[in-house]
Design an enzyme around this catalytic site. Structure first.
Site, PDB file in Angstrom:
ATOM      1  N   SER A 148      38.240  81.124  29.533  1.00 44.15           N
ATOM      2  CA  SER A 148      36.836  80.748  29.751  1.00 44.15           C
ATOM      3  C   SER A 148      36.420  79.453  29.055  1.00 44.15           C
ATOM      4  O   SER A 148      35.361  78.898  29.372  1.00 44.15           O
ATOM      5  CB  SER A 148      35.907  81.878  29.301  1.00 44.15           C
ATOM      6  N   TYR A 182      40.736  78.284  40.374  1.00 44.15           N
ATOM      7  CA  TYR A 182      40.109  78.874  39.188  1.00 44.15           C
ATOM      8  C   TYR A 182      41.144  79.495  38.247  1.00 44.15           C
ATOM      9  O   TYR A 182      41.060  79.337  37.020  1.00 44.15           O
ATOM     10  CB  TYR A 182      39.087  79.918  39.625  1.00 44.15           C
TER      11      TYR A 182
END
Length: 312
Positions: A68, A196
């Site tokens: 993240s 991603y």
């Protein structure tokens, strides 16, 4: 002055390392479950030092995946690509007390808009905004941008971690399909997931992460050349999100106890920024119940208390 010597940082790491026994690695991503949970490393980039700007301790050259933490970097790139209005027309600016992978706010918010770019739904939407005609072009632009922040150093991504996440990330796919139904994202879902998961699997060590922190500490300028690598307003926006949303749903407590912009990842990494002074890179994979590095948090708390890091 923050941790002037490697010895001081080593001493802080030894204090924090005791806590790793109370944490747990992110075993819900199979490829992340094979790390040594007792590992702790940290680096600090002192932006006022021309030569030998870093202090470091622990296994500071050990590579880990950003997870993240990459959300901050991709937000900066998407803002450069698309502009403030475009990005925030589709993604909100508000923190949330819900888990980072929750779908509930998408169903209850206006226009199914993710609350902020640091939760998974918002980060997926932001990644879809990176310019490129296909997944390969988007990935190469992301890679080039991160390499630019590292003064041209070639980066890689952990193919095993990326593939592991690609195969097990059904919740993220659900978020994407929900947002696609409501026009928040337009790209092919599997292509977006491919980019991603590669983005999250970008590898670097604490020294690399501290250097990126130094760029943000200097409002987007390269700490060596002074070149403006990220627009200063974009850097400000990214740092603000790090304060309000960067440590998952422990961001408020972190702001009180440490008080700096920071972003964590479930691999155990933490990117820290002390504006005008330091970039910080930390790695310790044992996580607390909210997904933050348990020893990493302790290191930052000790340093913040000793050297008055708080921006508040």
């Amino acid at each position: 002055m923050g941790c002037k010597t490697n010895a001081e940082l080593e001493e802080i790491i030894e204090q924090a390392k005791i806590l790793t026994k109370d944490g747990k690695v992110a075993d819900y991503i199979p490829a992340l479950s094979n790390v040594d949970s007792s590992s702790v490393a940290a680096a600090i980039y002192h932006i006022d030092k021309v030569s030998n700007p870093c202090t470091y301790a622990g296994n500071f050259e050990q590579k880990f995946t950003l997870q993240s933490i990459s959300k901050v970097l991709i937000l900066a790139l998407a803002l450069q690509d698309r502009g403030y209005q475009y990005v925030f027309n589709k993604v909100g600016m508000e923190p949330t007390g819900d888990p980072y992978n929750s779908i509930i706010k998408l169903e209850t918010s206006t226009h199914s808009k993710p609350l902020n770019p640091m939760i998974n739904a918002g980060a997926l939407a932001v990644t879809s905004m990176v310019k490129g005609n296909n997944a390969e072009e988007r990935w190469h632009r992301i890679k080039a941008f991160v390499e630019c922040l590292l003064d041209g150093k070639t980066i890689t991504y952990d193919k095993e971690v990326a593939q592991s996440e690609y195969e097990t990330t059904n919740l993220n796919r659900a978020l994407c399909y929900f947002m696609k139904q409501h026009g928040v994202i337009e790209s092919d879902v599997n292509e977006l997931i491919d980019v991603y998961t590669k983005q999250c699997a970008i590898e670097m060590n604490c020294l690399d992460l501290a250097r990126i922190g130094a760029v943000f500490a200097l409002n987007g300028k390269d700490p060596v050349t002074g070149e403006q690598m990220i627009d200063d307003e974009i850097a400000r926006v990214c740092k603000t999100f790090m304060v309000t949303c960067g440590m998952y749903n422990a961001s408020g407590e972190f702001a009180i106890k440490v008080g700096i912009p920071a972003k964590s990842g479930v691999s155990g990494g933490i990117l820290g920024v002390v504006p005008g002074k330091y970039g910080i890179g930390i790695f310790s994979p044992a996580l607390d119940e909210k997904g933050n590095s348990i020893a990493g948090l302790e290191i930052l708390k000790i340093m913040a208390n000793r050297h008055h890091f708080s921006i508040f």
